[in-house]
Write a protein that holds these residues in place. Sequence first.
Motif, PDB file in Angstrom:
ATOM      1  N   SER A 247       5.360  18.241  11.858  1.00 18.73           N
ATOM      2  CA  SER A 247       4.771  17.228  11.106  1.00 18.73           C
ATOM      3  C   SER A 247       3.915  17.367  10.018  1.00 18.73           C
ATOM      4  CB  SER A 247       4.072  16.519  12.459  1.00 18.73           C
ATOM      5  OG  SER A 247       2.930  17.520  12.798  1.00 18.73           O
ATOM      6  N   ILE A 248       3.633  16.115   9.255  1.00 21.41           N
ATOM      7  CA  ILE A 248       3.130  16.069   7.903  1.00 21.41           C
ATOM      8  C   ILE A 248       1.584  15.500   8.640  1.00 21.41           C
ATOM      9  CG2 ILE A 248       2.709  15.520   5.684  1.00 21.41           C
ATOM     10  CD1 ILE A 248       4.921  17.574   6.425  1.00 21.41           C
ATOM     11  N   ILE A 249       0.560  16.142   8.382  1.00 20.09           N
ATOM     12  CA  ILE A 249      -0.815  15.690   8.882  1.00 20.09           C
ATOM     13  C   ILE A 249      -1.849  15.681   7.686  1.00 20.09           C
ATOM     14  CG2 ILE A 249      -2.670  16.143  10.502  1.00 20.09           C
ATOM     15  CD1 ILE A 249      -0.546  17.594  12.178  1.00 20.09           C
ATOM     16  N   ALA A 271      -2.484   9.399   4.512  1.00 20.48           N
ATOM     17  CA  ALA A 271      -1.310   8.967   5.360  1.00 20.48           C
ATOM     18  C   ALA A 271      -1.442   7.679   6.136  1.00 20.48           C
ATOM     19  CB  ALA A 271      -0.719   9.965   6.105  1.00 20.48           C
ATOM     20  N   SER A 272      -0.190   7.098   6.056  1.00 21.92           N
ATOM     21  CA  SER A 272      -0.030   5.823   6.768  1.00 21.92           C
ATOM     22  C   SER A 272      -0.290   5.953   8.196  1.00 21.92           C
ATOM     23  CB  SER A 272       1.489   5.300   6.636  1.00 21.92           C
ATOM     24  OG  SER A 272       1.638   5.076   5.538  1.00 21.92           O
ATOM     25  N   PRO A 273      -0.729   5.010   9.161  1.00 21.97           N
ATOM     26  CA  PRO A 273      -1.142   4.952  10.482  1.00 21.97           C
ATOM     27  C   PRO A 273       0.178   5.509  11.071  1.00 21.97           C
ATOM     28  CG  PRO A 273      -2.098   3.183   9.425  1.00 21.97           C
ATOM     29  CD  PRO A 273      -1.338   3.761   8.428  1.00 21.97           C
ATOM     30  N   ASP A 281       6.249   4.296   5.746  1.00 17.78           N
ATOM     31  CA  ASP A 281       5.389   5.510   6.272  1.00 17.78           C
ATOM     32  C   ASP A 281       5.193   6.221   4.706  1.00 17.78           C
ATOM     33  OD1 ASP A 281       3.792   7.188   7.496  1.00 17.78           O
ATOM     34  OD2 ASP A 281       5.587   8.129   8.671  1.00 17.78           O
ATOM     35  N   ARG A 282       4.178   6.336   4.165  1.00 22.31           N
ATOM     36  CA  ARG A 282       3.916   7.061   2.934  1.00 22.31           C
ATOM     37  C   ARG A 282       2.545   7.967   3.250  1.00 22.31           C
ATOM     38  NH1 ARG A 282       6.726   4.929  -1.338  1.00 22.31           N
ATOM     39  NH2 ARG A 282       7.711   2.747  -0.664  1.00 22.31           N
ATOM     40  N   VAL A 283       2.538   9.119   2.354  1.00 22.72           N
ATOM     41  CA  VAL A 283       1.670  10.011   2.396  1.00 22.72           C
ATOM     42  C   VAL A 283       0.979   9.841   0.764  1.00 22.72           C
ATOM     43  CG1 VAL A 283       2.124  11.271   4.067  1.00 22.72           C
ATOM     44  CG2 VAL A 283       3.020  11.972   1.804  1.00 22.72           C
ATOM     45  N   LEU A 300       7.259   8.815   0.380  1.00 20.93           N
ATOM     46  CA  LEU A 300       7.701   8.751   1.816  1.00 20.93           C
ATOM     47  C   LEU A 300       7.152   9.967   2.428  1.00 20.93           C
ATOM     48  CD1 LEU A 300      10.730   6.737   1.678  1.00 20.93           C
ATOM     49  CD2 LEU A 300       8.620   5.712   2.151  1.00 20.93           C
ATOM     50  N   ARG A 301       6.712   9.920   3.832  1.00 19.19           N
ATOM     51  CA  ARG A 301       6.555  10.862   4.697  1.00 19.19           C
ATOM     52  C   ARG A 301       7.755  11.812   4.789  1.00 19.19           C
ATOM     53  NH1 ARG A 301       2.053  11.822   8.526  1.00 19.19           N
ATOM     54  NH2 ARG A 301       1.846   9.449   8.357  1.00 19.19           N
ATOM     55  N   SER A 302       8.865  11.055   5.065  1.00 19.87           N
ATOM     56  CA  SER A 302      10.162  11.657   5.095  1.00 19.87           C
ATOM     57  C   SER A 302      10.496  12.507   3.999  1.00 19.87           C
ATOM     58  CB  SER A 302      11.183  10.757   5.461  1.00 19.87           C
ATOM     59  OG  SER A 302      11.521   9.725   4.346  1.00 19.87           O
ATOM     60  N   GLU A 303      10.185  12.110   2.638  1.00 16.42           N
ATOM     61  CA  GLU A 303      10.459  12.972   1.202  1.00 16.42           C
ATOM     62  C   GLU A 303       9.624  14.058   1.344  1.00 16.42           C
ATOM     63  OE1 GLU A 303      11.919   9.082  -1.232  1.00 16.42           O
ATOM     64  OE2 GLU A 303       9.829   9.823  -1.597  1.00 16.42           O
TER      65      GLU A 303
END
Length: 327
Positions: A247-249, A271-273, A281-283, A300-303
């Motif tokens: 996960s990206i935290i 990061a987004s909630p 969902d972005r960071v 995006l968090r996925s990117e």
Amino acid sequence: MRLQSFFYELKQLLGVSANTTSHNEKIISAVGGGLSIAGIMWVMHFLGQAQLLTMQSSIMIIASMGASAVLLFAVPHGALSQPWAVIGGHLISAVLAITSVKYLGHGPWVAAFAVGGSIGVMYYLRCIHPPGGATALTIVVGGADIDALGYQFLWLPLGINILVIMAIAIIFNGFFNWRRYPVHLAHKLKRAIGAPSNEREHELTQEDFAAAMQELDSYVDITPDGLTDLLELAKKHAEKNITHPQSIIAGRIYSNGKLGRLWSIRQVVDASPQNTHASKDRVIYKVLAGDGGYETHMCLRSEFHKWARFEVEKHNQQWVKVEEQKA
């Protein structure tokens, strides 16, 4: 942010690199260097007291030995520190400088010729040792006392200076398994105690290194054995974690695991909630090192997850992987 970026670029331009050596290693290097110079001065003083020397005390020790001490004790496994580099670098440069003075005199161009010529000859004879250039310059500008010695300078004082500092380097570094000198002794010890590595697909070879260094076309202060040892350790370390983080935290730091100019370290600033839709969902991240140093971006968090290879932390001024259990 711009100020941080400016200092980062200035640091890269000046070549200020992280030093990963321990305090223990730094102290050992300093003590060894000090002992080597003390040893040379003691031996030359002893020879003078025994009336085996008739020269001026000011030329009993060659100033360039101080530079050699830095290499032999701070970088004992460097290519510039090996025996042929030390012996050949000093003696060949001295021969060229003495000959230049004998036939060309003491003009400023003679000093330039002696140092430049020494660099060229050391290159071709594979004994590059920077203090050799200082030895050549010392002979040209040294004055009447050195002129009077002529080629005798090669063995007294220069030869004795080299003999003493080499003997101390071998003995002193020999007390520490990881510092044994010359570097060939250290590699023999590693081969004796190290387990053979498993075969890997697309294994890099000694010939690959030779081709790469030829293409680089610049002198690299590391021996081929040292380079292969470094890569082998790096590959073993890489095999410990070949997956992306779970996960990206926010607040944590990640690396893309690439090499050279493509390498980058990013810290997730915000990061987004949780439970935010994937499309939103972005960071927000800041580049801490490497490609794009000190820039801030959003994606995006996925990117980001696809980009991130593993989590890292700073240890001894160097970025290292966070062990899996810490993640």
